[in-house]
Design an enzyme around this catalytic site. Structure first.
Site, short mmCIF file in Angstrom:
data_model
loop_
_atom_site.label_atom_id
_atom_site.label_comp_id
_atom_site.label_asym_id
_atom_site.label_seq_id
_atom_site.Cartn_x
_atom_site.Cartn_y
_atom_site.Cartn_z
N ASP A 156 0.83 -1.20 0.00
CA ASP A 156 0.00 0.00 0.00
C ASP A 156 0.86 1.25 0.00
OD1 ASP A 156 -2.30 1.84 0.80
OD2 ASP A 156 -3.28 -0.11 0.76
N HIS A 215 -3.92 6.05 3.36
CA HIS A 215 -4.54 4.80 2.92
C HIS A 215 -3.86 3.59 3.55
CE1 HIS A 215 -5.69 1.71 -0.06
NE2 HIS A 215 -6.74 2.46 -0.28
N SER A 547 -7.71 10.43 -4.36
CA SER A 547 -8.24 11.60 -5.05
C SER A 547 -9.47 11.34 -5.89
CB SER A 547 -7.14 12.19 -5.92
OG SER A 547 -6.71 11.21 -6.83
#
Ligand SMILES: *[C@@H]1O[C@H](CO)[C@@H](O)[C@H](O)[C@H]1NC(C)=O
Ligand SMILES: *[C@@H]1O[C@H](CO)[C@@H](O)[C@H](O)[C@H]1NC(C)=O
Ligand SMILES: *[C@@H]1O[C@H](CO)[C@@H](O)[C@H](O)[C@H]1NC(C)=O
Ligand SMILES: *[C@@H]1O[C@H](CO)[C@@H](O)[C@H](O)[C@H]1NC(C)=O
Ligand SMILES: *[C@@H]1O[C@H](CO)[C@@H](O)[C@H](O)[C@H]1NC(C)=O
Length: 772
Positions: A156, A215, A547
């Site tokens: 990630d 995230h 985004s």
């Protein structure tokens, strides 16, 4: 090169077109297309497959690198930049290199060259609740020791290591060197007994694995965050004790996603390679893919195939491209593919109009000094038909004075928070954010900077009607009600969760299961909401701030569940663990058996949207029977899909031939679900399945069948009798059409299931019959 850039841009364009089609408020605006395919000096990264070195397993890393360098003779390279980006060991036989198109041609001419692919960029998907899944110390946690000792590898955006979720309080020490080969090699990165490994992969270099996005931190804490008291977002969703799904599991972090470059496949391959070397137990990837990529073109499918051969279980998200069908990526039968479901929790923010009508919406920021009795005048910047203004884009709102008003904004392009900021800067007192039609009933509890309410899309028309019929005398107030549980229907399939069927896997039912993926409370690297904010006490957040589009899928959630199941059953293969999770999932949301609905419409969700249904960690720990698969089964399946020898070899990671192999159709693969095709000419089919007894030594099962509409199902036996553990039993399932064939071109899919029950265990095989 041309091929590379075109395919990427074309892909984006098609996505864009789809998006445009879906946005009913037809939009002249274009999304930024980042054409960063051509890098420095006209080079770009290619992933190159070469024949395996005859002594591959004996070569040390340096020798393997030299071997790969031999394909990149310096005479053909015109800059002195290092051209070799990564040298891969497990994920594939080959390397990643930065080349011009001319240089690529030279590499292609070398003996031993097999295949070159452009380095594509994948995107992040996001996350998501132990209590909701009934995971308390008395059931699943109790018997699994909360994932103790297991290592979850998370690919990630990195991690914020100092977050309280990653304290190693009460954690066991890291596994001994005989088991755990990884480390925290980045100087000064504070690892402990919770985070036992951390490494970043960025075009061949290894920067800090620190998370600057949020995230990765969110995902890692969802999978294996330690217990934190009073976790909340701006005072919302305050529980007693927050934790990940497997709070006693270790984490190994692989940072592969970055703000500008997204998640390049060359880095993904390198990270999976490292995770295999490090010997993690589970790889969790909340990264979306390309639903048009074959297995050997997709880093996640291919890397996962290498991983399962080392006993590692790959858990991936279905993607966030729903509600359109056929948008699911990572559809290989050797990965556990997870769709996103909603929970029964809402961070309630009620809109009340001048006429007394109310609508339930959500927002995380709920200031206590807000006057909820006052009705503010409503303003809709999109009233003159300007799309950008209807989306409350910052450039448009700059011209508006919204003081003393509540502004209505359409949620566009996933930029909900930016719209809130623009409204705030224009002086708005509050914002009503109307969701996009593709989101159906799904709403988000964002940490907006002003009082707000995110309203589901079915209500948008009524709200706009009220505004247009009453302005300038349209008024509304906002009532904050904090965290509310018990919302129904729940769970539902999140509107954005990607759906099958996949064109790539022969129709195997994917996603496999659903797990909570909407408005998930998890660790966040920084304060959220309006700053400075006295409410921002602990840094947690709902979902993530990627985004574009709606970002949350639940792979990490299931990774935690996989860790629980695995820690109880250390000897199980990845296929058996996937089976345990699929056959114990629940397809209904009421005790009366109402099937899980789709949040898009509240109609029953299709089987290719919900798979086997919502994960049930407690039952997954003790599935009774499992469906197993061997490497040879996967090879037979790939040959059956029509892959040639080379394509099978690329996928499997070693030289393989379909010669002499027993070809398997997708239906015949011993998967825990069954998908069959009927055509006008083929209206019956027999498939077989083999189960292994992992319940009590002596246990008898009876079959209970729910037939798909128009289809009769017969079994070769309706009783399975076991007298010992690990005993295997096989049976045939006969499918036959019992009605007229559906009208042409309808491409209907009917669902059914076979349930084996023993009184103690319930083993469900979901069924899809497709009329092609
Ligand atoms: C995916 O493949 C299908 C069929 O080959 C094609 O029609 C479609 O345009 C492709 N989509 C993308 C985004 O490339
Ligand atoms: C809307 O915004 C986009 C991006 O900022 C811009 O390119 C486009 O011209 C705008 N459209 C209108 C109608 O103003
Ligand atoms: C490769 O060769 C060129 C010329 O033959 C030379 O200028 C360059 O320094 C060499 N690069 C490396 C990395 O050795
Ligand atoms: C970490 O592991 C790598 C191999 O993956 C090794 O080269 C390196 O020396 C190790 N670093 C430490 C600090 O142990
Ligand atoms: C079933 O039909 C679909 C759509 O035509 C196809 O993609 C898939 O490969 C077929 N599966 C089998 C097992 O024949």
């Amino acid at each position: 090169m041309e091929q590379c850039s075109r395919s990427v841009v074309l892909f984006l364009l098609i996505e864009l077109l789809l998006l445009q089609l879906l946005i009913q408020t037809s939009n002249s605006q274009t999304l930024p297309i980042v054409d960063d395919v051509l890098g420095r000096h006209g080079t770009q990264v290619y992933i190159i497959d070469v024949e395996r070195h005859e002594h591959h397993d004996l070569l040390n890393d340096g020798d393997l690198e030299s071997f790969h360098h031999s394909f990149l003779s310096n005479s053909t390279l015109d800059s002195n930049e290092p051209r070799l980006v990564y040298s891969y060991r497990h994920v594939l036989s080959g390397f990643a290199a930065r080349l011009t198109l001319g240089e690529l041609e030279v590499v292609k001419s070398k003996p031993g060259f097999l295949y070159a692919q452009c380095d594509r960029r994948y995107q992040l998907a996001t996350t998501y609740t132990p209590k909701y899944l009934d995971l308390t110390t008395y059931n699943a946690w109790g018997s699994s020791m909360m994932g103790q000792g297991l290592i979850i590898g998370v690919l990630d955006t990195g991690i914020k290591p100092t977050h309280p979720s990653f304290k190693d309080t009460n954690m066991p020490p890291k596994p001994p060197i005989t088991k755990w080969k990884g480390n925290c090699s980045y100087a000064g990165f504070p690892c402990n007994n919770k985070i036992i490994g951390a490494k970043a992969f960025f075009g061949g270099s290894h920067p800090s694995p620190k998370d600057t996005n949020g995230h990765g931190t969110h995902v890692a804490s969802t999978a294996a965050g330690n217990f934190v008291k009073d976790a909340n977002v701006l005072g919302m969703a305050k529980g007693d004790l927050a934790s990940g799904m497997a709070p006693m599991a270790h984490l190994s972090i692989y940072k592969v996603c970055y703000p500008k470059v997204k998640c390049p496949e060359a880095d993904l391959y390198a990270a999976i390679d490292q995770a295999i070397k490090d010997r993690v137990d589970i790889i969790s990837m909340s990264i979306t893919g390309d639903h048009n990529a074959t297995f050997y073109q997709d880093s996640i499918s291919r890397g996962s195939m290498a991983a399962i051969q080392h006993g590692i279980i790959p858990v991936v998200c279905a993607g966030n491209d729903g509600p359109i069908t056929g948008t699911l990526s990572h559809s290989a039968p050797w990965v556990l593919t997870v769709g996103a479901s909603t929970t029964d929790r809402r961070i309630a923010s009620i809109v009340e109009f001048g006429d007394g009508k109310t609508f339930l919406g959500e927002s995380a920021y709920q200031p206590t000094n807000w006057n909820s009795n006052y009705k503010w005048q409503l303003e809709y910047p999109g009233k003159y038909g300007n799309i950008n203004a209807s989306c409350c884009m910052p450039s448009e709102l700059a011209n508006w004075n919204l003081r003393g008003k509540i502004v209505i904004c359409q949620a566009c392009f996933g930029k909900d928070k930016e719209e809130g900021e623009a409204a705030y800067l224009a002086g708005a007192e509050g914002m009503i954010l109307l969701n996009h039609p593709i989101l159906g009933h799904t709403t988000f509890s964002h940490d907006h900077v002003l009082p707000a309410s995110n309203i589901d899309s079915p209500a948008r028309y009524e709200i706009l009607n009220y505004y247009f019929n009453n302005q300038p005398n349209a008024f509304a107030s906002l009532h904050f009600q904090g965290t509310k549980f018990g919302f129904i229907p729940s769970p539902t399939v999140a509107a954005f969760s990607s759906r099958g069927p996949s064109r790539m896997n022969g129709g195997i039912i994917k996603p496999d299961v659903l797990a909570p993926g909407v408005n998930i409370l998890a660790a966040w690297p920084r304060d959220v909401g309006p700053n400075p904010n006295p409410l921002a006490t602990l840094t947690f957040n709902f979902e993530s701030g990627t985004s574009m589009a709606t970002p949350h899928v639940s792979a990490p959630h299931v990774s935690g569940i996989v860790a629980l199941v695995r820690s109880k059953h250390l000897g199980w293969t990845p296929a058996e663990i996937i089976s345990a999770i699929v056959t114990t999932a629940v397809d209904s949301w009421t005790t009366a058996g109402d099937l899980i609905a789709d949040d898009l419409s509240y109609k029953t969700a299709g089987i290719y949207a919900m798979g086997a249904g919502q994960v049930n960690p407690t039952w997954a720990m003790d599935p009774g029977l499992v469906f197993g698969l061997t490497l040879n089964d996967y090879i037979g399946y790939l040959c059956g899909l029509g892959y040639n020898d080379q394509e099978v070899s690329f996928t499997i990671g070693k030289q393989t031939s379909c010669y002499g192999v027993q070809y398997l159709t997708a239906s015949q693969l011993n998967y825990p679900s069954i998908a069959v095709n009927f055509t006008r000419s083929v209206t019956s089919q027999t498939v077989s399945r083999t189960v292994k007894n992992v319940g009590d030594a002596r246990e008898d099962y009876s079959a209970l069948i729910t037939e798909p509409v128009g289809v009769t199902i017969y079994l070769s036996t309706y009783k399975l009798q076991f007298t010992r553990l690990n005993q295997e039993e096989s049976y045939n399932i006969y499918f036959a059409l019992n009605t007229n064939y559906p009208s042409q071109g309808s491409d209907m899919i009917e669902r059914g299931k076979i349930v084996w029950y023993s009184g103690k265990h319930v083993v469900t095989t979901p069924i899809a019959v497709r009329f092609t």
